[in-house]
Design an enzyme around this catalytic site. Structure first.
Site, PDB file in Angstrom:
ATOM      1  CG  ASP A 266      -2.176   0.909   0.923  1.00 11.47           C
ATOM      2  OD1 ASP A 266      -2.130   1.724  -0.028  1.00 11.47           O
ATOM      3  OD2 ASP A 266      -3.174   0.828   1.663  1.00 11.47           O
TER       4      ASP A 266
HETATM    5  C1  BGC Z   1      -4.999   3.306   0.249  1.00 14.58           C
HETATM    6  C2  BGC Z   1      -5.205   2.277  -0.851  1.00 14.58           C
HETATM    7  C3  BGC Z   1      -5.057   2.924  -2.201  1.00 14.58           C
HETATM    8  C4  BGC Z   1      -3.703   3.604  -2.280  1.00 14.58           C
HETATM    9  C5  BGC Z   1      -3.410   4.241  -3.612  1.00 14.58           C
HETATM   10  C6  BGC Z   1      -3.754   4.135   0.042  1.00 14.58           C
HETATM   11  O1  BGC Z   1      -3.687   5.188   0.933  1.00 14.58           O
HETATM   12  O2  BGC Z   1      -4.956   2.649   1.494  1.00 14.58           O
HETATM   13  O3  BGC Z   1      -6.458   1.677  -0.720  1.00 14.58           O
HETATM   14  O4  BGC Z   1      -5.207   1.974  -3.206  1.00 14.58           O
HETATM   15  O5  BGC Z   1      -3.655   4.604  -1.263  1.00 14.58           O
HETATM   16  O6  BGC Z   1      -4.163   5.344  -3.839  1.00 14.58           O
END
Ligand code: BGC
Length: 719
Positions: A266
Site C-alpha cells: 500500500d
Molecule cells: C490506500 C489504498 C489505495 C492507495 C493508492 C492508500 O492510501 O490505502 O487503498 O489503493 O492509497 O491510492
C-alpha cells in the site's frame, strides 16, 4: 510476446532496470504528466533521481487518455529496452460515472448489478488509459467507527466473497482477449478491517482461526476468480506489519493459495516498517518487504535505493528480484502492453462512453437498489402534495462518497434535482436549515418557515464525505448534533417527516428513528443519486435493499454483528439467571437494525420451511423449500436469506451464518416457491488444527427476510 521472449528480456536487464520495475510513482513524477507541479513535501523527499524515474515500472493515479499516452510515449523513448509502464488507479466504485459506495452496493444483494458496475468502471477507466484498478477492497469489518467500512461490502464473509468475485469478473472479464477491461487488485491483505477501536491503521491482533473463518475468505474468493494483483495492508497482524509479513504473503498467499500474480505494497507502507519499529532504516525495510514477498513498492524508494547494496552484501539474492520482475513483466504481457502500450486509451472512446446515458442508467438502477428503507410509518411513498426539502444534503453534490476522485460535482444529480423531475417547482420548497456541523438561527428559522407551508417534510441529513473513507475514523458515530436539532425542531411542527441519511457507515441513529416517521438510508448514492432517491421517495421504484452491516443500538455496543458466537451464559437461555449472563445492564445485546434488514413498500410473508429429509449425507444435499407471498398490492423485490447453525462443533460456531440468498421479484399478491440446497461442503469450517471439514451432528437452518426474523428447522448430517 512469448514467455521465452519475456525471460530473454529479463536476461538483458541490468540490476537497476530490474529494481526500476519494482517502483511505483505518482503521475507528477513522469515526463508528459499534465501537472508536474504537485511534487511537494514527502514526495520531494523520496530520494528518487531522474534516472530512477526513467526506469520505473508503474504509475499511480494517472487518468485521461491523452495524458497517459504522453507519459507512456515519453517513457518508451527514454527506456533502453522500451518496457512500457503499467498505469494503476483507484477505480473503487466507478470512474466518472460514480456508483453507490461499495457498502451500499453490498446492501443491494444484487450480484449481477455489482458486476455490471465494475464492468462499466473498467470501461470508462480503460478508455482513459488505466490498466489496473486498486479494487475490490474486501476487508471485512464489524466496527463502523472505522471510516473505510464504506469501501467494503460489509460484515459477512459469504456476502463479501460473493461480491468480491462479481467485482473481479466485472473489472477483468477475459483480460487477454476482451476490450475495455482492467486488471483487478484485491486489497488490503490482510485483516485491515479489524483495527482496534476502529481507528484507521491501528493494531490488528487476531487468531489464525478467526482470520481463516471470517477475514480471509473474501480475498481468497477474489483470487479464485482470477484477480491479478494483491495489495498489502497498513496494519500489523499479530505483531508483524502486513507489508513485511512473510508468513502472510510467502507462506499463505503464495505457497498455500498458489497466488503467482503481482503483490504491491500500500502507499508508502514499505517505509512505514520504520515507524512500526521493525526496521531500523530503509535498507532493512527493503530487505524485509522483498523477502516477505512484496513485488512493487508504492511511493517510497527503499527498493530502488537499497536493493543492489543488499545483493552485494549477500542479504538478498538477485533471484528474488528476478522473480518479482518476471511477475510484473508477465502482467504487462497479459495486458498486451508490449504490442500496444496504450491498450484501450482513446480520446474518442472517452467521449463516447464516459457518462453515457447507458452508464448513468446503470448507476441510477444500482443506486435505487442500494437505498435501504429503515422505517416507514405510512409516509412513503410521498404523495404529490407540497413538500419541504430541508437539510444540508437537499442540494448537495457531496453524495458521491469517498474514493470518487474522478467524479465531478457538475455531473452529479442532487436530491432536489431528482425530486424536481416528479413535482412542480412550487410543490417543492427547499432550505438547508444548517450546514453539516454548524448552523445559524437564520438558517434554522428559514427552514422552519418553509416546513410550515408544506404537507410533508423530507429532511436530507448526514455526514460530510470526509467523515468516512481513509483516515475517516470517528468515535462518536452519530449525525452531527446541529442536524439532529434541526430534525427535532421540524418534528415539533407535527407534520410527517421523512429523514434521508447520507453517510459512509452504519451510524447510531436512535434519535433519528425516534423523531422521523420514515427513515431512508441513502449512503453515498453516486452520480445518479438524486434521481435514484426520488424514484424511491415517490414510489417509482420499490425499495429492496437490505443492510450488509448491522446498525448498532449504541456506540458502546460496537462491534455488534449478526454472526457472533454464543457465550457460556447466553441471556436468552431458558434457565438464564437475571444477572450473571452475558449482557449490558443498560443496552440490549442486539443491533438496532440487524444484518439483512430492510423494508419495502410491499409486505412479504414467509411460510415455514420444509426440509427434503431430516438427515443429509455427504452425497445427498438437503433441499429447503418455502413459500414467499407478497401480501400487498405493490409489486416488489425480496431477498430471501438462508442461514445455518452448527449446534455442536469441535470449536464454537456462529449463532447464524449466511449460506445462500435469492433475490426474487413478486407481483402484487403473488406467491413463489423457493428452494435452496445445502450440501455437506457448505457446513465445513476450520477446526482447532485449522483443518477445514464438517462434523456429523445436528444443525439448524433458518430462512427469513433478515438475520433476526427467521423461521427454523433442524436437520442432521450423517457420517
Ligand atoms: C490506500 C489504498 C489505495 C492507495 C493508492 C492508500 O492510501 O490505502 O487503498 O489503493 O492509497 O491510492
Amino acid at each position: 510476446m512469448t514467455d521465452h521472449q519475456l525471460k530473454e528480456l529479463l536476461d538483458q536487464m541490468t540490476l537497476e532496470e530490474k529494481t526500476g520495475q519494482l517502483v511505483q510513482l505518482a503521475t507528477p513524477f513522469f515526463e508528459g504528466a499534465s501537472d508536474r507541479g504537485q511534487i511537494t513535501g514527502p514526495m520531494q523527499d523520496m530520494g528518487i533521481s531522474d534516472e530512477d524515474i526513467k526506469k520505473a515500472g508503474s504509475v499511480l493515479g494517472a487518468s485521461g487518455a491523452s495524458e497517459i499516452k504522453n507519459i507512456q510515449k515519453k517513457h518508451l523513448e527514454n527506456h533502453r529496452l522500451s518496457i512500457p509502464l503499467l498505469i494503476m488507479s483507484d477505480i473503487v466504485h466507478g470512474f466518472k460515472t460514480i456508483f453507490p459506495v461499495p457498502l451500499a452496493i453490498g446492501c443491494s444483494w444484487d450480484v449481477e448489478l455489482a458486476e455490471q458496475s465494475s464492468a462499466i468502471a473498467a470501461k470508462e477507466a480503460a478508455v482513459s488509459g488505466v490498466h489496473v484498478s486498486f479494487a475490490p477492497m474486501v476487508d471485512l469489518s464489524r466496527d463502523p467507527r472505522w471510516g473505510r467500512v464504506m469501501e467494503s461490502t460489509g460484515e459477512d464473509p459469504f456476502l463479501n466473497s460473493t461480491f468480491a468475485r462479481a467485482f473481479v469478473r466485472g473489472f477483468q472479464g477475459n483480460l487477454e482477449s476482451d476490450n475495455y477491461k482492467v486488471a483487478a487488485c484485491v486489497k488490503h491483505f490482510a485483516a485491515y478491517g479489524a483495527p482496534e477501536g476502529g481507528r484507521d491503521y491501528n493494531t490488528v491482533d487476531m487468531s489464525e482461526w478467526m482470520l481463516r473463518e471470517s477475514y480471509l475468505p473474501a480475498y481468497k474468493a477474489a483470487l479464485d476468480e482470477g484477480c491479478e494483483m494483491v495489495m498489502t495492508a497498513f496494519n500489523i497482524l499479530n505483531g508483524i506489519p502486513s507489508t513485511g509479513n512473510k508468513a502472510l504473503m510467502r507462506d499463505l498467499l503464495r505457497e498455500e493459495w498458489g497466488f503467482d500474480g503481482v503483490l504491491i505494497s500500500d502507499w508508502g507502507a514499505v517505509k512505514e516498517l520504520l515507524p512500526h519499529g521493525v526496521a531500523a532504516n530503509e535498507k532493512e525495510a527493503a530487505e524485509q518487504a522483498l523477502k516477505a514477498g512484496v513485488d512493487i513498492e508504492m511511493m517510497t524508494s527503499c527498493y530502488v535505493n537499497h536493493i543492489s547494496e543488499l545483493i552485494e552484501e549477500g542479504k538478498l539474492t538477485e533471484d528474488l528480484v528476478d522473480e518479482a520482475v518476471l511477475r510484473i513483466l508477465t502482467l504487462k504481457k497479459k495486458l498486451g502492453l508490449f504490442e500496444n502500450p496504450y491498450r484501450d486509451a482513446d480520446e474518442e472512446a472517452e467521449k463516447e462512453f464516459i457518462l453515457s446515458a447507458e452508464h448513468r442508467a446503470a448507476a441510477r438502477n444500482l443506486a435505487s437498489k442500494s437505498i435501504v428503507l429503515l422505517k416507514n410509518e405510512d409516509v412513503l411513498p410521498l404523495k404529490k402534495e407540497k413538500i419541504a426539502l430541508i437539510g444540508p444534503f437537499s442540494n448537495s453534490t457531496d453524495i458521491l462518497g469517498p474514493w470518487s476522485w474522478a467524479g465531478a460535482p457538475e455531473d452529479t444529480i442532487t436530491l432536489d434535482q431528482g425530486m424536481k423531475n416528479h413535482v412542480t417547482e412550487d410543490q417543492l420548497l427547499i432550505s438547508n436549515g444548517c450546514e453539516i456541523e454548524t448552523g445559524t438561527e437564520e438558517q434554522l428559522q428559514e427552514a422552519v418557515e418553509k416546513a410550515k407551508q408544506a404537507d410533508t417534510i423530507v429532511l436530507a441529513i448526514g455526514e460530510h464525505s470526509d467523515m468516512s473513507g481513509e483516515a475517516g475514523s470517528r468515535a462518536e458515530i452519530t449525525i452531527p448534533k446541529v442536524q439532529v436539532d434541526l430534525l427535532k425542531k421540524i418534528k415539533a411542527l407535527g407534520k410527517p417527516v421523512v429523514a434521508v441519511l447520507f453517510n459512509g457507515r452504519p451510524l447510531d441513529v436512535k434519535e433519528i428513528i425516534e423523531n422521523a416517521d420514515a427513515v431512508v438510508e441513502a449512503w453515498y448514492p453516486g452520480t445518479e443519486g438524486g434521481n435514484a432517491l426520488a424514484d424511491i421517495l415517490f414510489g417509482e421504484v420499490n425499495p429492496s435493499a437490505k443492510l450488509s452491516m448491522s446498525f448498532p443500538y449504541s456506540i458502546g455496543q460496537v462491534p455488534v454483528y449478526y454472526n457472533n458466537y454464543n457465550t457460556g451464559r447466553p441471556k436468552d437461555a431458558p434457565d438464564a439467571q437475571v444477572r450473571y449472563v452475558s449482557q449490558y445492564l443498560d443496552n440490549p445485546n442486539e443491533a438496532l437494525f440487524p444484518f439483512g434488514y430492510g423494508l419495502s413498500y410491499s409486505n412479504f410473508e414467509y411460510s415455514e420451511p420444509v426440509l427434503s429429509s431430516e438427515t443429509i449425507t455427504k452425497e445427498e444435499p438437503l433441499r429447503v423449500r418455502l413459500n414467499v407471498k407478497n401480501t400487498s398490492d405493490t409489486a416488489g423485490e425480496e431477498t430471501v436469506q438462508l442461514y445455518v447453525r452448527d449446534l455442536v462443533g469441535q470449536v464454537v460456531r456462529p449463532l447464524k451464518e449466511l449460506k445462500d440468498f435469492k433475490k426474487i421479484y413478486l407481483e402484487a399478491r403473488e406467491t413463489r416457491q423457493i428452494e435452496f440446497t445445502i450440501s455437506e461442503e457448505q457446513l465445513r469450517y476450520h477446526h482447532a488444527d485449522m483443518e477445514y471439514k464438517s462434523d456429523a451432528g445436528e444443525f439448524e437452518v433458518f430462512v427469513g427476510g433478515n438475520s433476526r426474523d427467521v423461521q427454523s428447522k433442524k436437520f442432521n448430517l450423517s457420517d
